[in-house]
Design a protein around this motif. Sequence first.
Motif, PDB file in Angstrom:
ATOM      1  N   LEU A   4      27.866  40.909  44.874  1.00 34.21           N
ATOM      2  CA  LEU A   4      28.860  40.029  44.263  1.00 34.21           C
ATOM      3  C   LEU A   4      30.273  40.596  44.329  1.00 34.21           C
ATOM      4  CD1 LEU A   4      26.754  38.847  41.226  1.00 34.21           C
ATOM      5  CD2 LEU A   4      27.902  37.317  42.852  1.00 34.21           C
ATOM      6  N   TRP A   5      30.411  41.909  44.491  1.00 36.91           N
ATOM      7  CA  TRP A   5      31.776  42.440  44.612  1.00 36.91           C
ATOM      8  C   TRP A   5      32.064  43.028  45.989  1.00 36.91           C
ATOM      9  CZ3 TRP A   5      32.830  47.137  40.853  1.00 36.91           C
ATOM     10  CH2 TRP A   5      32.002  48.213  41.166  1.00 36.91           C
ATOM     11  N   THR A   6      31.138  42.874  46.932  1.00 37.54           N
ATOM     12  CA  THR A   6      31.361  43.308  48.315  1.00 37.54           C
ATOM     13  C   THR A   6      30.851  42.209  49.239  1.00 37.54           C
ATOM     14  OG1 THR A   6      31.152  45.652  47.743  1.00 37.54           O
ATOM     15  CG2 THR A   6      30.873  45.058  50.063  1.00 37.54           C
ATOM     16  N   ARG A   7      31.740  41.299  49.633  1.00 41.10           N
ATOM     17  CA  ARG A   7      31.323  40.099  50.362  1.00 41.10           C
ATOM     18  C   ARG A   7      31.765  40.087  51.826  1.00 41.10           C
ATOM     19  NH1 ARG A   7      31.734  34.982  46.199  1.00 41.10           N
ATOM     20  NH2 ARG A   7      31.153  36.074  44.285  1.00 41.10           N
ATOM     21  N   LEU A   8      32.236  41.210  52.325  1.00 39.52           N
ATOM     22  CA  LEU A   8      32.694  41.271  53.707  1.00 39.52           C
ATOM     23  C   LEU A   8      31.683  40.708  54.710  1.00 39.52           C
ATOM     24  CD1 LEU A   8      34.746  42.163  55.881  1.00 39.52           C
ATOM     25  CD2 LEU A   8      33.671  44.428  55.808  1.00 39.52           C
ATOM     26  N   PRO A   9      30.361  40.965  54.570  1.00 41.52           N
ATOM     27  CA  PRO A   9      29.420  40.436  55.571  1.00 41.52           C
ATOM     28  C   PRO A   9      29.480  38.923  55.748  1.00 41.52           C
ATOM     29  CG  PRO A   9      28.356  42.162  54.308  1.00 41.52           C
ATOM     30  CD  PRO A   9      29.671  41.879  53.624  1.00 41.52           C
ATOM     31  N   ALA A  52      20.605  44.043  52.742  1.00 39.42           N
ATOM     32  CA  ALA A  52      21.726  44.218  51.822  1.00 39.42           C
ATOM     33  C   ALA A  52      21.480  45.430  50.933  1.00 39.42           C
ATOM     34  CB  ALA A  52      21.898  42.972  50.961  1.00 39.42           C
ATOM     35  N   PHE A  53      22.312  46.468  51.099  1.00 41.83           N
ATOM     36  CA  PHE A  53      22.167  47.607  50.186  1.00 41.83           C
ATOM     37  C   PHE A  53      23.205  47.531  49.075  1.00 41.83           C
ATOM     38  CE2 PHE A  53      25.006  49.820  53.352  1.00 41.83           C
ATOM     39  CZ  PHE A  53      25.956  50.358  52.504  1.00 41.83           C
ATOM     40  N   SER A  54      22.921  48.224  47.996  1.00 45.23           N
ATOM     41  CA  SER A  54      23.748  48.235  46.773  1.00 45.23           C
ATOM     42  C   SER A  54      24.001  46.823  46.235  1.00 45.23           C
ATOM     43  CB  SER A  54      25.081  48.956  47.021  1.00 45.23           C
ATOM     44  OG  SER A  54      24.872  50.320  47.310  1.00 45.23           O
ATOM     45  N   PRO A  55      22.965  45.971  46.145  1.00 48.47           N
ATOM     46  CA  PRO A  55      23.184  44.616  45.634  1.00 48.47           C
ATOM     47  C   PRO A  55      23.528  44.592  44.146  1.00 48.47           C
ATOM     48  CG  PRO A  55      20.838  45.037  45.847  1.00 48.47           C
ATOM     49  CD  PRO A  55      21.541  46.204  46.487  1.00 48.47           C
ATOM     50  N   ALA A  85      32.921  31.090  39.812  1.00 50.02           N
ATOM     51  CA  ALA A  85      34.004  30.909  38.837  1.00 50.02           C
ATOM     52  C   ALA A  85      34.159  32.156  37.966  1.00 50.02           C
ATOM     53  CB  ALA A  85      33.730  29.682  37.974  1.00 50.02           C
ATOM     54  N   ILE A  86      33.029  32.807  37.664  1.00 52.83           N
ATOM     55  CA  ILE A  86      33.063  34.018  36.833  1.00 52.83           C
ATOM     56  C   ILE A  86      33.546  35.222  37.633  1.00 52.83           C
ATOM     57  CG2 ILE A  86      31.622  35.638  35.526  1.00 52.83           C
ATOM     58  CD1 ILE A  86      29.757  33.187  34.951  1.00 52.83           C
ATOM     59  N   LEU A  87      33.034  35.353  38.858  1.00 55.35           N
ATOM     60  CA  LEU A  87      33.399  36.463  39.742  1.00 55.35           C
ATOM     61  C   LEU A  87      33.943  35.869  41.046  1.00 55.35           C
ATOM     62  CD1 LEU A  87      30.331  38.887  39.377  1.00 55.35           C
ATOM     63  CD2 LEU A  87      32.452  38.856  38.042  1.00 55.35           C
ATOM     64  N   PRO A  88      35.196  35.495  41.075  1.00 59.07           N
ATOM     65  CA  PRO A  88      35.750  34.899  42.297  1.00 59.07           C
ATOM     66  C   PRO A  88      35.677  35.882  43.462  1.00 59.07           C
ATOM     67  CG  PRO A  88      37.257  34.642  40.437  1.00 59.07           C
ATOM     68  CD  PRO A  88      36.205  35.609  40.014  1.00 59.07           C
ATOM     69  N   PRO A  89      35.428  35.407  44.675  1.00 55.76           N
ATOM     70  CA  PRO A  89      35.424  36.312  45.828  1.00 55.76           C
ATOM     71  C   PRO A  89      36.704  37.146  45.855  1.00 55.76           C
ATOM     72  CG  PRO A  89      34.651  34.142  46.486  1.00 55.76           C
ATOM     73  CD  PRO A  89      35.147  34.001  45.066  1.00 55.76           C
ATOM     74  N   GLY A  90      36.541  38.451  46.001  1.00 58.17           N
ATOM     75  CA  GLY A  90      37.689  39.345  46.015  1.00 58.17           C
ATOM     76  C   GLY A  90      38.127  39.824  44.652  1.00 58.17           C
ATOM     77  N   PHE A  91      37.315  39.570  43.609  1.00 55.43           N
ATOM     78  CA  PHE A  91      37.745  39.939  42.254  1.00 55.43           C
ATOM     79  C   PHE A  91      37.838  41.448  42.045  1.00 55.43           C
ATOM     80  CE2 PHE A  91      33.254  40.730  41.550  1.00 55.43           C
ATOM     81  CZ  PHE A  91      33.238  41.749  40.604  1.00 55.43           C
ATOM     82  N   ALA A  92      37.089  42.232  42.796  1.00 55.05           N
ATOM     83  CA  ALA A  92      36.954  43.662  42.505  1.00 55.05           C
ATOM     84  C   ALA A  92      38.280  44.401  42.607  1.00 55.05           C
ATOM     85  CB  ALA A  92      35.940  44.295  43.442  1.00 55.05           C
ATOM     86  N   GLY A 136      39.990  47.824  43.349  1.00 54.44           N
ATOM     87  CA  GLY A 136      39.670  49.051  44.055  1.00 54.44           C
ATOM     88  C   GLY A 136      38.822  48.796  45.288  1.00 54.44           C
ATOM     89  N   ASP A 137      39.001  49.657  46.296  1.00 55.52           N
ATOM     90  CA  ASP A 137      38.224  49.554  47.527  1.00 55.52           C
ATOM     91  C   ASP A 137      36.788  49.968  47.241  1.00 55.52           C
ATOM     92  OD1 ASP A 137      37.431  49.349  50.156  1.00 55.52           O
ATOM     93  OD2 ASP A 137      39.024  50.635  50.959  1.00 55.52           O
ATOM     94  N   ARG A 138      35.851  49.533  48.104  1.00 51.24           N
ATOM     95  CA  ARG A 138      34.450  49.915  47.883  1.00 51.24           C
ATOM     96  C   ARG A 138      34.198  51.372  48.205  1.00 51.24           C
ATOM     97  NH1 ARG A 138      30.317  49.191  52.265  1.00 51.24           N
ATOM     98  NH2 ARG A 138      31.407  49.031  54.268  1.00 51.24           N
ATOM     99  N   TYR A 139      35.053  51.987  49.003  1.00 52.88           N
ATOM    100  CA  TYR A 139      34.938  53.398  49.344  1.00 52.88           C
ATOM    101  C   TYR A 139      36.297  54.079  49.173  1.00 52.88           C
ATOM    102  CZ  TYR A 139      30.431  52.761  51.832  1.00 52.88           C
ATOM    103  OH  TYR A 139      29.132  52.507  52.173  1.00 52.88           O
ATOM    104  N   SER A 140      36.270  55.369  48.849  1.00 49.84           N
ATOM    105  CA  SER A 140      37.476  56.177  48.949  1.00 49.84           C
ATOM    106  C   SER A 140      37.753  56.426  50.423  1.00 49.84           C
ATOM    107  CB  SER A 140      37.279  57.517  48.233  1.00 49.84           C
ATOM    108  OG  SER A 140      36.306  58.291  48.920  1.00 49.84           O
ATOM    109  N   ASP A 141      38.909  57.014  50.739  1.00 48.88           N
ATOM    110  CA  ASP A 141      39.215  57.297  52.143  1.00 48.88           C
ATOM    111  C   ASP A 141      38.154  58.211  52.757  1.00 48.88           C
ATOM    112  OD1 ASP A 141      41.457  55.744  52.020  1.00 48.88           O
ATOM    113  OD2 ASP A 141      42.863  57.425  51.799  1.00 48.88           O
ATOM    114  N   ALA A 142      37.680  59.204  51.999  1.00 55.10           N
ATOM    115  CA  ALA A 142      36.663  60.112  52.521  1.00 55.10           C
ATOM    116  C   ALA A 142      35.334  59.396  52.719  1.00 55.10           C
ATOM    117  CB  ALA A 142      36.484  61.293  51.571  1.00 55.10           C
ATOM    118  N   GLN A 143      34.976  58.522  51.780  1.00 55.33           N
ATOM    119  CA  GLN A 143      33.712  57.796  51.871  1.00 55.33           C
ATOM    120  C   GLN A 143      33.737  56.726  52.953  1.00 55.33           C
ATOM    121  OE1 GLN A 143      33.698  56.400  47.838  1.00 55.33           O
ATOM    122  NE2 GLN A 143      32.667  58.219  47.025  1.00 55.33           N
TER     123      GLN A 143
END
Length: 327
Positions: free
Chosen positions: A176-181, A198-201, A303-310, A312-319
């Motif tokens: 729900l907070w990572t919809r890039l696929p 789908a990992f980390s669902p 409506a509760i979690l609009p696409p792109g609501f998150a 912060g990025d899903r990874y740090s630069d190192a991750q």
Amino acid sequence: MQQRTLGHGGPQVGAVGLGCMSFAGVYGGTDLAESHRTLAAALELGVTHLDTALIYGNGLSEEVIGAFIKDHPGRFSIATKGGIRTQPTRSFDNSEAYLRECLEGSLRRLGVDHVDLYYIHRRDQTIPIEEVTGTLSRFVEEGKIGGIGYSEIAPASLERAAAVHPVRVVQSEYSLWTRLPELGMLQACARLGTAFVAFSPVGRGIFGETPLDPSAFSDKDFRKNNPRFVEPNYSANEAFVARLRDYARSRGWSVAALAIAWTLAKWEHVISIPGTRSPEHLATDASAADIALTAEDLAAIDAILPPGFAHGDRYSDAQALGPERYC
């Protein structure tokens, strides 16, 4: 458990599988007995697909699974991954020699001579993906793997690989907070007959029944320096998720089961692999396969979690080193 096909010529597996990174202590301490209780619960629940990797505890996750399946042969479909070096520093190596070394080690730790699925964990950009796919196709011909998988690649890379040999599965983070696929990969998989895992669902725990306490994360916890769990991002994200918890409870669902069910609702070729080391949490996760979300539910969730609501990025630069970017 609802069944889905694990890609080209793949086995039927439960729509909810089990990600086994937690068996290596990435999200907190665990032990062999607890991990084996979780695997026993998986069999009872119809969770038949296990996903592990060489770098999960430098083979520890594979050893834990191997010790269990020794007494329960043929009960699980197993996927593992290779192609990442951790010494002297983290790097990617998709050469045939190294992939063969990785695969042989994984088979030895698992105590099997064949796995249903073998992934390139991260692409080595110095080697054309066509060449890497050729290497994997030889592993298929040798009977060591049932099918080819790639983790965190772009749709264009999938197209190139599939021109050489059918790609059974692509795995990427999807929640729900990572919809890039949804911006190309899910469509490419459907077009090519490739399953999408789908990992980390559950959003690395954000979609749990109670708020997390990032200040309590150990230094080894992946989330310790992850942008979405660092303030002020975490508080902003938790405020959104609190509203999802209210919605889930109003429908009589756990929020984790709802989050997993959402990943399964719109795409029949998706298999979701929440990670846990707890039998109780796995039972909750598996119940997602019984939730049939309606169009009204999906609209309410958006409506509760609009696409792109998150925040912060899903990874740090190192991750973020390794996953292919697109769009």
